[in-house]
Each structure stands twice: as structure tokens, then as C-alpha cells.
Design an enzyme around this catalytic site. Structure first.
Site, PDB file in Angstrom:
ATOM      1  N   ASP A 181       0.839  -1.195   0.000  1.00 14.46           N
ATOM      2  CA  ASP A 181       0.000   0.000   0.000  1.00 14.46           C
ATOM      3  C   ASP A 181       0.875   1.247   0.000  1.00 14.46           C
ATOM      4  O   ASP A 181       1.987   1.214  -0.538  1.00 14.46           O
ATOM      5  CB  ASP A 181      -0.938  -0.050   1.222  1.00 14.46           C
ATOM      6  CG  ASP A 181      -2.281   0.603   0.960  1.00 14.46           C
ATOM      7  OD1 ASP A 181      -2.279   1.803   0.662  1.00 14.46           O
ATOM      8  OD2 ASP A 181      -3.314  -0.080   1.038  1.00 14.46           O
TER       9      ASP A 181
ATOM     10  N   HIS B 207      -3.859   6.015   3.278  1.00 14.45           N
ATOM     11  CA  HIS B 207      -4.510   4.804   2.772  1.00 14.45           C
ATOM     12  C   HIS B 207      -3.897   3.536   3.363  1.00 14.45           C
ATOM     13  O   HIS B 207      -4.609   2.629   3.813  1.00 14.45           O
ATOM     14  CB  HIS B 207      -4.393   4.812   1.240  1.00 14.45           C
ATOM     15  CG  HIS B 207      -5.196   3.770   0.527  1.00 14.45           C
ATOM     16  ND1 HIS B 207      -4.723   2.499   0.291  1.00 14.45           N
ATOM     17  CD2 HIS B 207      -6.420   3.817  -0.034  1.00 14.45           C
ATOM     18  CE1 HIS B 207      -5.637   1.814  -0.388  1.00 14.45           C
ATOM     19  NE2 HIS B 207      -6.676   2.588  -0.595  1.00 14.45           N
TER      20      HIS B 207
ATOM     21  N   SER C 111     -11.052  -0.849  -1.491  1.00 11.59           N
ATOM     22  CA  SER C 111      -9.787  -0.779  -0.740  1.00 11.59           C
ATOM     23  C   SER C 111     -10.015  -1.053   0.730  1.00 11.59           C
ATOM     24  O   SER C 111      -9.129  -1.553   1.411  1.00 11.59           O
ATOM     25  CB  SER C 111      -9.183   0.625  -0.846  1.00 11.59           C
ATOM     26  OG  SER C 111      -8.351   0.734  -1.951  1.00 11.59           O
TER      27      SER C 111
END
Ligand SMILES: *[C@@H]1O[C@H](CO)[C@@H](O)[C@H](O)[C@H]1NC(C)=O
Ligand SMILES: *[C@@H]1O[C@H](CO)[C@@H](O)[C@H](O)[C@H]1NC(C)=O
Ligand SMILES: *[C@@H]1O[C@H](CO)[C@@H](O)[C@H](O)[C@H]1NC(C)=O
Ligand SMILES: *[C@@H]1O[C@H](CO)[C@@H](O)[C@H](O)[C@H]1NC(C)=O
Ligand SMILES: *[C@@H]1O[C@H](CO)[C@@H](O)[C@H](O)[C@H]1NC(C)=O
Length: 760
Positions: free
Chosen positions: A135, A208, A540
Site C-alpha cells: 500500500d 490509505h 480498498s
């Protein structure tokens, strides 16, 4: 005439060629058939070097891969790449691809799944499970990565904590056991990382990666919320599992050469689960670095969980659809963040918002209200693009903007910059009724398309329109929930229509989890706020839920293969609410189908004890590639060894032992045409006799199972069955789909598989 023009053009190009120093190079990933290495080479890296030199004098290796593929990445001109492809032992020279994170970046409500971990045994093996997360990196200071109460790092772990910008080895602990970054591919294409803008280290400057890692395996953090929204205890799915962060995504994207190297390293480091909330393209498996790397990880017994993508609700919008990947779509939670609009005509309109507070909002009581399209000279003034609003028209007013083109939160800042005091964000036909709550920088709420039309009618018909926004905080118990999110990518599977995808849906809307300290909740540079937790949406976010649940199952059943774990998650997933009504799809307002939700919504507690599983071995996947008619080179590039399909054997995709059924019939199929699917069940529960039942409405197709009963007397016993789909007289029109469900039950366990029949 034509001829001379042609000549001049060639000459011109030729001159250019002579005077430019070097043709532009780009990155390629070179797949090698390692078994074909000439005996004269001592080590495969020498052979790779020699092969590269034969095509280019000056090209340098970016990465040499050992586990994810056999081969290397390098920068070449197109001519050099062509010439390299013809060198002996070179299987493929594939261009670098850019992948994207599967987030909608929609700060929303909190919510951990209401299913918690308490029913899972707190065995030591649960804390031996390692989840690798590819990520944007990790924010190690997040409380979600506190290691209190965890034992020593598992002995199986071979990774490390890589030092870099603002990141030392002390960033890692017994929760975050490793962190690495991969930027060579990125830098080869986009130039050196600007360390003033992002950390050249595993540090997450985006948020994220911290969000996905803490969703999968974050520690328990009491008193978490975003500005008081979704307050409560934040916890990952597998609170005792360990996290290894692999940073592959940077400001400019995630590049395939870096992703492959991270997978290569994660395999070597000994992770048990790989979580990848990213994707790109829909190319065939042997051209897709995520699928290629995932194949190698699967061979090593690693479960790979990937996001399905946010390209829904259109059909065929899936990415990451290889059958050795667990493909996860997104559903909602039962929480919402209502922020009503109270219009001057007395009507109330429901909306949602994560706007911080209501002290400013209360001063907005019956404020003048205007449509952005009426406050701009631009033809797209309704979108509230940067600088498009006329300040004299919006000053002191609440402004209604339409969704689309620029970021939702940015529209609010445009209104604010022009002197507006609040915003109403209206969906258009493209978004329908799916509401996204954002952490706006001014009082604002979002409304659906139909309500938006009502508000516009009021705005256009009233000579002095006014409104108020009433922020109501967090509401739980929303029904129905879950519903499949409109953005969640949908099947059918465009690469292998006979394999149903997505596999499953999990919470992916308004998810609260840890956040980076480097950016605000909106991710916009103008957002100077800093939060420990953020609420965002996307597949996600659903992917790491399944990664964490897979880790829990792995801890409870260390002997289960990745396919067995996926099978347990799929065959116990639910497709109806407690009241018996079918799961809904927010995009249609109707029941969702297996093309939307796969096997259904994940139910971790049932998955612990599935009774039977559909298992798969590496050979099963190789046979699957044979069934796809892959060439020897294509198979070798995935399998990393020579594997020859048996000419005398009849391979069929329909025989891959998958826990679901996708049946494709040509509308011209002759009556009585039959498609047969064979499956094998493995007993992982007590002895018992399972009986089959098939439900659903499948016009024109008769479904028969043989045998109809399977008896298991001991653990790990295997029994096979065949499902026949027979076309009956009445053929439906083309491009129609119908759905059913096949269930084996011993009275205690239900082992369910979705059936999707398509006519084309
Ligand atoms: C470095 O990390 C710390 C957290 O330890 C953070 O507060 C700081 O802002 C970071 N500095 C830079 C330049 O990113
Ligand atoms: C609108 O909502 C407000 C606040 O919840 C409430 O006081 C009012 O009665 C509602 N009006 C109508 C017409 O429903
Ligand atoms: C506002 O815009 C709408 C549609 O764009 C239009 O129909 C209406 O006439 C405009 N109103 C004013 C006062 O300009
Ligand atoms: C919009 O158009 C009006 C009239 O043509 C003009 O006076 C004004 O400056 C324009 N405003 C902007 C922001 O372009
Ligand atoms: C593979 O080739 C066989 C024989 O030509 C054909 O029947 C089959 O449909 C092909 N399979 C796929 C998946 O294309």
C-alpha cells in the site's frame, strides 16, 4: 507527390534520430525461463545480466526477482525491448503498468464491522499469523499499531524494518513487525522522489496504507472517532495478527515493477496473508503483475486478498479476477451520518455529512440559498470548479453544487473561497442515490439525485429561497444493511467468464480506521486538520476486512490452504437479511445478484466452522491454465517452472474446484445441451451425511446434481459430485442472466455456492 512527402518525413525523422542523444527509455519486466539457463553460467543473475547486455549496452537492472517471477526489470528503448524478447530463455518482455489504489477517498462514518472477534479462539497461533500489506506505507505512531500484550515476533518472520526518511528501526514493534519500501520502478519513470513532498521510506504520507493495515490487524483502540463521528472502539479484524507494511504506492501511483518486487520480498519474508487494495487494467493473468505475483504467493501457501475495484455499478468492471486471488467487493454498514436540509418551504431533505461541528451551522438558520449554475458564467458552473463562482452572487449564501469532475470536498472550498457559507452537494444520474459523507471544510451535506432534483425545483421556483443544514451526528441501526455499494465493481468476469467474481463482499463504506499524521482527513493540501482516525470508502477498505478475517481463520486452522480459507468464507457468506429478504444493491434498489456480491456478505463466525471446503492445489491451477489454452511460455512465466499440458487430457475451466458456479450458454444452444461441472468437497467438520438442494429461478435450464447425498466418516475425507446444467426447450432471449444457489447441508452446516447463468 505522396511519395516525396513520405521521403521528407522519413528524412526528418531520421535527422531527429541522429541528433537526439538517446531514445526515450521506459521500464520493462523481463520474464526468464530459468530452467533454460545455459550451463556456462554460474548463477542466474549472471545469465540475466548477459541477456540484458546482449540487447542493450547501457541498460541497468532495476530489480532482480527470485520468488514472484524469474526475471528482472530494467529500462529499455522499444527497439531494445523487441530485441531482448528474441534472446534465448526470454519468455516475455512486458511494459511497466501503473496501478491505482481502490479508494473513493470519501471520508465517511466510522464503523468496524459489527461482527467482532470475540468468538475466535485466542490461541497463540492467532498471533503467529503475519499479514503483508502492499500500500502507501504505514504511520507507525498510530495507536492501532500499539503492541501491548503481544508476544515475541513469530519465529517464522524473516523480514526487516527498513530505514529511510523519518523512519528508523524503532518504528517497528511486535505489532508492526516489518516495513519496507519499493521505489526504483517509480523513480525510473517519474524521477527521484521529492523528500520534501513524500518520505522515501515506509512512512505513509497518504493515509490509505495506515487505514488498510489497521483495518486488517489493528490493535484495539478505545475512544476512536473522526471529529466525534462513529465514536467507539476501533479494532482490526485480527487484533492479534502481525503487520508487515510494503510501501509500493507513491504520489504518482503504484508501478508494477515495484509491486512485483514487494511480493517477491513478502514471499521471502514469510507472510501468511497478502492484502492488496490496488489494481489496474484487466489484462490477461500472465500480463498482470498482481496476478503473476499472486500466483507465486499462492504456490507458497499465502492467501491473497485483493479489492475488486471501484468501477461499479457497470457490468464487467472487475479487476483482480484471477482465481488464485480472493476478490472482494464492498457493502455498507448499518451506520449513517445524517445531516438534514430544512428548506424554506418547510420540506426536509435527508443528506449525510462528516462536517466537524454544528456551532457554525446553527448560525445558518434559514440562510439564502442559490444553485451554483445560477452563480457562474461558466457552462459547467453547477460543478463548483475552481474560480467559477461569482462572489457577489454567493456571498453569505448556501450554495448547491452538482457532483462530478472535481473532488467533492474541493467544491466546498470553492464555495468558501467565493464567500459562500455552506454547501449542498447533489448527486447526478451518474451517482444515483448513493450518498457519500465527507469531512467538509465548511458546513455541507450531500443529497441523492432525486432529492437534489426536488431541491432544484424549489430553488428555481421560489423568488427568495432559504435553507438550514441540521447535523445529527452518528446514527446506527440503519436498515437494510448491508447493501452492495454502487461503486463496488461487478461481474461477469471479463477474463474467464466461467469463474464467478467477485468472490465475496465485506464492509467498505464509511469505514473508520487509523490515519497518517501527514495529511488531513480529506487528503487535500489545503486541509491542515490532523486526525488519528479517518472514515473512508472503497473496495480498498473491504479487502483488508477479508485479509484480517483470513488471518483469523489461518490462526484457528493453521493447516488450511488459502483455497480452503476462501472456501470457508464463501460457502458461509449470507445473501439475505435476518428477515429473509434478499441483500439489496444500492445502485438498483433491487436485490443484488452473484455478479454484485459473489457468494454473499462475509460471516466470519460461520466461516470458522464451515463443515466442508472446496480445496485447490497448485496443480489444479496449472490444469486451469491448460484449460485456458495458455502457451507453454505463458504457463512457465506464471509457474516459474516448465509445465507441459498433457495433450491426451481434456482440461476444462468448469472443473476448477471453485466454490461458485458461472455458467455461460450461447442463446443458440440446442435444446438438451449439457454443461457439466465437477467438484470435490473435503470434510473439515464432524462425520455426517450432507444432502444437496438447488434453489433459484433459472428459466430454460435444468440443474441436476449427482450424487445428491455425500457421506463423510472422517476428517479430510474427499467426495466428488457433478452438476449438470441442461438447456430445456424454452430458451430465454440473449444477454439475460439468471441466478440460483446450490447448498449441501448436514442439518448443522450449510455449504452454499452461488450459481450465475448467462446467455449470450
Ligand atoms: C516525521 O514523523 C513524525 C512522527 O514521528 C511526524 O510528526 C513528523 O511530521 C514527520 N516529519 C516529516 C518531515 O514528515
Ligand atoms: C424537519 O426536521 C426537523 C428537525 O428534525 C423537525 O423539527 C421538523 O419537524 C421536520 N419537518 C418536517 C416537515 O418533517
Ligand atoms: C437557474 O438555472 C436554471 C437551470 O440551470 C434555470 O432553469 C433558471 O432559469 C436559472 N434561474 C435564474 C434566476 O437564472
Ligand atoms: C460574468 O459575466 C458578467 C457579465 O458578462 C461580468 O460582468 C462578470 O465579470 C463575469 N464574472 C466572472 C467571474 O467571470
Ligand atoms: C481451448 O481450446 C479448445 C480446443 O480448441 C477449445 O475447445 C476451448 O474452448 C478453448 N478454451 C478456451 C478457454 O478458450
Amino acid at each position: 507527390m505522396g511519395m516525396s512527402t513520405f521521403f521528407m518525413l522519413v528524412l526528418f525523422l531520421g535527422l531527429c534520430h541522429c541528433t537526439t542523444a538517446e531514445q526515450k527509455r521506459s521500464t520493462y519486466i523481463v520474464h526468464m525461463a530459468k530452467s533454460e539457463m545455459p550451463a556456462s553460467f554460474e548463477h542466474h543473475t549472471h545469465w540475466y545480466d548477459a541477456s540484458l547486455k546482449s540487447a542493450s549496452d547501457s541498460a541497468e537492472m532495476l530489480y532482480t526477482y527470485t520468488n514472484a517471477i524469474h526475471g528482472f526489470s530494467t529500462q529499455l528503448t522499444p527497439e531494445e525491448a523487441d530485441s531482448l524478447e528474441f534472446q534465448p530463455g526470454v519468455l516475455f518482455v512486458l511494459p511497466e503498468l501503473k496501478y491505482e489504489l481502490h479508494t473513493t477517498r470519501t471520508p465517511e462514518f466510522l464503523g468496524l464491522d459489527h461482527k467482532n472477534n470475540e468468538l475466535f479462539p485466542e490461541s497463540n497461533s492467532a498471533s503467529d499469523v503475519i499479514i503483508g500489506v502492499l500500500d502507501t506505507g504505514i504511520w507507525p505512531e498510530s495507536k492501532s499499531f500499539d503492541d501491548a500484550g503481544l508476544g515475541p515476533v513469530p519465529a517464522s518472520w524473516k523480514g526487516e524494518c527498513q530505514v529511510g526518511t523519518n523512519f528508523t528501526t524503532s518504528a517497528c514493534n511486535r505489532k508492526l513487525i516489518g516495513a519496507r519500501y519499493f521505489s526504483k520502478g517509480y523513480e525510473a519513470t517519474l524521477g527521484p522522489i521529492e523528500t520534501s513532498k513524500e518520505s522515501k521510506s515506509p512512512r505513509d504520507d497518504d493515509g490509505h496504507g495506515t487505514h488498510t493495515a489497521s483495518t486488517a490487524a489493528g490493535s484495539v483502540v478505545a475512544g476512536a472517532s473522526l471529529f466525534g463521528y462513529a465514536p467507539g472502539t476501533a479494532r482490526g479484524m485480527a487484533t492479534r495478527a502481525r503487520i508487515a507494511a510494503y510501501k509500493v504506492c507513491w504520489i504518482g501511483g503504484c508501478f508494477s515493477s515495484d509491486i512485483l518486487m514487494a511480493i517477491d520480498q513478502a514471499i521471502d519474508d514469510n507472510v501468511d496473508v497478502l492484502s492488496m487494495s490496488l489494481g489496474g487494467g484487466m489484462s490477461d493473468y500472465f500480463r498482470d503483475s498482481v496476478a503473476i505475483g499472486a500466483f507465486s504467493a499462492m504456490e507458497k501457501g499465502i492467501l491473497i486478498s485483493c479489492s475488486a475495484g471501484n468501477a461499479g455499478p457497470s457490468a464487467y468492471s472487475l479487476s483482480n479476477s484471477a482465481p488464485w486471488i480472493t476478490t472482494v467487493g464492498a457493502g455498507t454498514l448499518d451506520r449513517d451520518f445524517p445531516a438534514y436540509l430544512s428548506l424554506g418551504n418547510g420540506k426536509n431533505i435527508s443528506g449525510v455529512s462528516l462536517y466537524r461541528g454544528n456551532s457554525e451551522a446553527t448560525t445558518l438558520t434559514m440562510t439564502p440559498f442559490i444553485y451554483a449554475g445560477n452563480a457562474s458564467n461558466s457552462t459547467s458552473g453547477n460543478l463548483c470548479m475552481m474560480g467559477s463562482l461569482i462572489p457577489e452572487k454567493v456571498k453569505g449564501k448556501i450554495v448547491m453544487c452538482d457532483r462530478g469532475v472535481n473532488a467533492r470536498v474541493q467544491k466546498g472550498t470553492v464555495v468558501k473561497a467565493a464567500g459562500g457559507v455552506g454547501m449542498v452537494l447533489s448527486n447526478t444520474a451518474a451517482n444515483g442515490e448513493e450518498l457519500v459523507a465527507d469531512a467538509h471544510l465548511l458546513p455541507a451535506t450531500a443529497v441523492g439525485q432525486k432529492d437534489g432534483e426536488d431541491v432544484k425545483n424549489y430553488l428555481f421556483s421560489d423568488s427568495n429561497p432559504t435553507t438550514t443544514i441540521l447535523f445529527e451526528g452518528t446514527k446506527v441501526g440503519i436498515e437494510p444493511s448491508p447493501v452492495v455499494a454502487a461503486f463496488s465493481s461487478r461481474g461477469p468476469n471479463s477474463i474467464t467468464p466461467d469463474i464467478l467474481k467477485p468472490d465475496i463482499v465485506a464492509p467498505g463504506v464509511n469505514i473508520l480506521a487509523g490515519w497518517s499524521g501527514a495529511v488531513g482527513p480529506t487528503g487535500l493540501s489545503i486541509d491542515s486538520r490532523r486526525v488519528s482516525f479517518n472514515i473512508i470508502s472503497g473496495t480498498s477498505m473491504s479487502c483488508p476486512h477479508v485479509s484480517g478475517l483470513a488471518a483469523l481463520l489461518k490462526g484457528a486452522h493453521p493447516e488450511w490452504s488459502p483455497a480452503a480459507i476462501r472456501s470457508a468464507l464463501m460457502t458461509t457468506a449470507y445473501t439475505a437479511y435476518k428477515n429473509g429478504q434478499k441483500l439489496q444493491d444500492v445502485a438498483t434498489g433491487k436485490p443484488s445478484t452473484p455478479f454484485d456480491h459473489g457468494a454473499g456478505h462475509v460471516d466470519p463466525i460461520s466461516a470458522l466452522n464451515p463443515g466442508l471446503v472446496y480445496d485447490l492445489t497448485v496443480d489444479d491451477y496449472l490444469n486451469f491454465l491448460c484449460a485456458l489454452n495458455y502457451t507453454e511460455s505463458e504457463i512457465t512465466s506464471l509457474a516459474k517452472r516448465k509445465f507441459t499440458c498433457d495433450e491426451s487430457k481434456k482440461y476444462s475451466v468448469r472443473d476448477l474446484n471453485y466454490p461458485s458456479f458461472a455458467v455461460n450458454l450461447a442463446s443458440g444452444s440446442s435444446s438438451s445441451a449439457v454443461l457439466k461441472y465437477s467438484r470435490t468437497l473435503t470434510n473439515v467438520g464432524p462425520a455426517g451425511t450432507y444432502k444437496v438442494s438447488v434453489t433459484g429461478d433459472t428459466p430454460g435450464v435444468k440443474i441436476a446434481v449427482e450424487p445428491e447425498s455425500l457421506s463423510f466418516t472422517q476428517a479430510n475425507e474427499k467426495k466428488s459430485y457433478t452438476v449438470s446444467f441442461t438447456v430445456t426447450g424454452s430458451l430465454p432471449s440473449s444477454s439475460m442472466s439468471s441466478f440460483g444457489k446450490l447448498e449441501w447441508s448436514d442439518g448443522k452446516h450449510i455449504v452454499g455456492s452461488p450459481i450465475a447463468i448467462s446467455w449470450s
